[in-house]
Design an enzyme around this catalytic site. Structure first.
Site, short mmCIF file in Angstrom:
data_model
loop_
_atom_site.label_atom_id
_atom_site.label_comp_id
_atom_site.label_asym_id
_atom_site.label_seq_id
_atom_site.Cartn_x
_atom_site.Cartn_y
_atom_site.Cartn_z
CE LYS A 41 0.63 8.38 -1.08
NZ LYS A 41 -0.30 7.01 -0.64
CE1 TYR B 222 -0.20 9.78 2.53
CE2 TYR B 222 -1.96 8.80 2.94
CZ TYR B 222 -0.77 8.78 2.45
OH TYR B 222 -0.14 7.49 2.22
NE ARG C 111 -4.37 -1.83 1.78
CZ ARG C 111 -5.14 -2.10 2.58
NH1 ARG C 111 -5.07 -1.43 3.71
NH2 ARG C 111 -6.34 -2.62 2.17
CB SER C 112 0.43 4.57 1.65
OG SER C 112 -0.61 5.02 1.02
CB ALA C 113 4.96 0.99 2.62
#
Length: 389
Positions: free
Chosen positions: A73, A159, A69-71
């Site tokens: 980014k 965010y 997921r957002s890791a």
């Protein structure tokens, strides 16, 4: 709990915390890895490859990869910083100088650094994109370019949970003619030997475990905390910027769908191992075992430089961001104030700490309701902090 892998002397508390995550905090399948001063000191995995535990139940193995997921980014952020390091991307230039269509709607003064630090003002869309539109490489960039900002870009932060994919992808494409996933594969992952992809190749599909939402078990006790009322209300209100930001893809995608995993979405769909994440972050702050590194010292300092701080218009808590990286703070505790990295909603976490020489990665297939500070990831960070004391 049968845990596999290795722990160097002195880092046993991390193994103990990892085991406890399964026994008490409800992990199903997971892995954690730590590099110290460029050398691997923790590399553990355990549980099942399928979070739902359906039969047959293949085990999580040494090479199991997972969507983070957002890791994602934090890994994706290395691409614009590497381009900046090479003089190919100016962080102080307007986004519109690379991507003219983005100038519309009062976004003409948005700087590249604003885009990277969640200050671009477009965390949501007036109409959420379908999954097919989200992954087609055209509809997302077109939508964020046309979107009226929710605040004057550069003056505040919030965010960009999903829209970050299309903002970063199109910026890099316009600046270089190449994709984020392609640059990552050719210039970072391959030289460093990282099992991490933004756009999963077909020949790696067999390695990826299945994710599922989970609730914390009763044994978690006091760790089953409730978020503050204003945070809960923001996530419950369909008209809030919070809900709209996370619903920029509507309906939510099936993260077990091969087509979604193959898409290049640098905000949310990266797939890799904990080992790859730890090694990646170790290489952002120094030299890893075989002499490879990603950033110069100046770029490492830039990665941890605060560009946004204070109340987050989307997450409704105080957050801190550098250029693409979330920084240590109450909403997302990392190892120390020097750390930079990124959590993934539901559990995953990866970061670097240049002062301690740490690269850290944790991935899980059991997605909890946490957004930035999952109890399992935090237990591992506390254990690492204790090992280093």
């Amino acid at each position: 709990m049968d845990v596999h892998g290795m722990v160097a002397e002195g880092f046993e508390p991390v193994r103990d915390a990892f085991v406890r995550n399964f026994e008490v905090l409800g992990d199903r399948g997971a892995a954690v890895a730590v590099y110290r001063d460029g050398r691997k000191v923790v590399d553990l995995w355990g549980g099942t490859k399928d979070a739902q535990g359906t039969e047959p139940r293949p085990p999580w193995t040494e090479d199991t990869a997972q969507i983070v997921r957002s890791a994602t980014k934090g890994v994706a952020a290395a691409v614009p910083l590497l381009l900046h390091q090479r003089g190919l991307l100016d962080l102080d230039a307007p986004v519109g100088s690379y991507w003219p269509e983005f100038k519309t709607g009062g976004k003409d003064r948005t700087l590249v650094r604003d885009l990277l630090a969640h200050r671009a003002g477009v965390p949501a869309l007036d109409r959420g994109l379908t999954v097919a539109e989200a992954v087609d490489g055209v509809s997302g960039p077109r939508a964020v370019a046309a979107q009226q900002p929710f605040w004057q870009p550069g003056t505040d932060h919030g965010y960009h949970a999903q829209t970050y994919s299309w903002l970063l992808s199109e910026l890099v494409l316009r600046a270089t003619g190449r994709t984020v996933g392609g640059i990552l594969a050719e210039e970072i992952a391959e030289p460093l030997g990282l099992d991490f992809w933004i756009g999963l190749p077909e020949n790696e599909v067999h390695r990826v475990g299945r994710v599922a939402p989970v609730d914390p078990p009763e044994s978690a006790g006091m760790l089953r905390t409730r978020p503050r009322r204003n945070v809960s209300e923001a996530y419950a209100d369909p008209d809030s910027l919070t809900r709209r930001a996370f619903a920029a893809i509507d309906p939510l995608p099936d993260e077990n769908d091969p087509a979604y995993r193959a898409a290049e979405l640098p905000a949310s769909a990266g797939i890799g191992t904990a080992r790859a994440l730890a090694r990646f972050y170790a290489a952002t702050i120094g030299v890893v075992e075989d002499g490879a590194r990603i950033f110069t010292q100046a770029t490492t300092a830039l990665a941890g430089r605060e560009l946004s701080s204070g109340p987050d218009r989307v997450l409704v808590v105080n957050t801190r961001f550098g250029p693409g990286y979330m920084l240590h703070g109450p909403a997302s505790p990392l190892l120390s104030p020097a750390s930079f990295g990124h959590p993934g909603r539901g559990g995953s976490l990866a970061f670097a700490d240049p002062e301690e020489g740490i690269g850290f990665g944790y991935v899980t297939n059991a997605h909890a309701k946490s957004v930035t500070a999952d109890p399992r990831a935090q237990a591992l960070v506390r254990a690492l902090r204790a090992a280093l004391a």
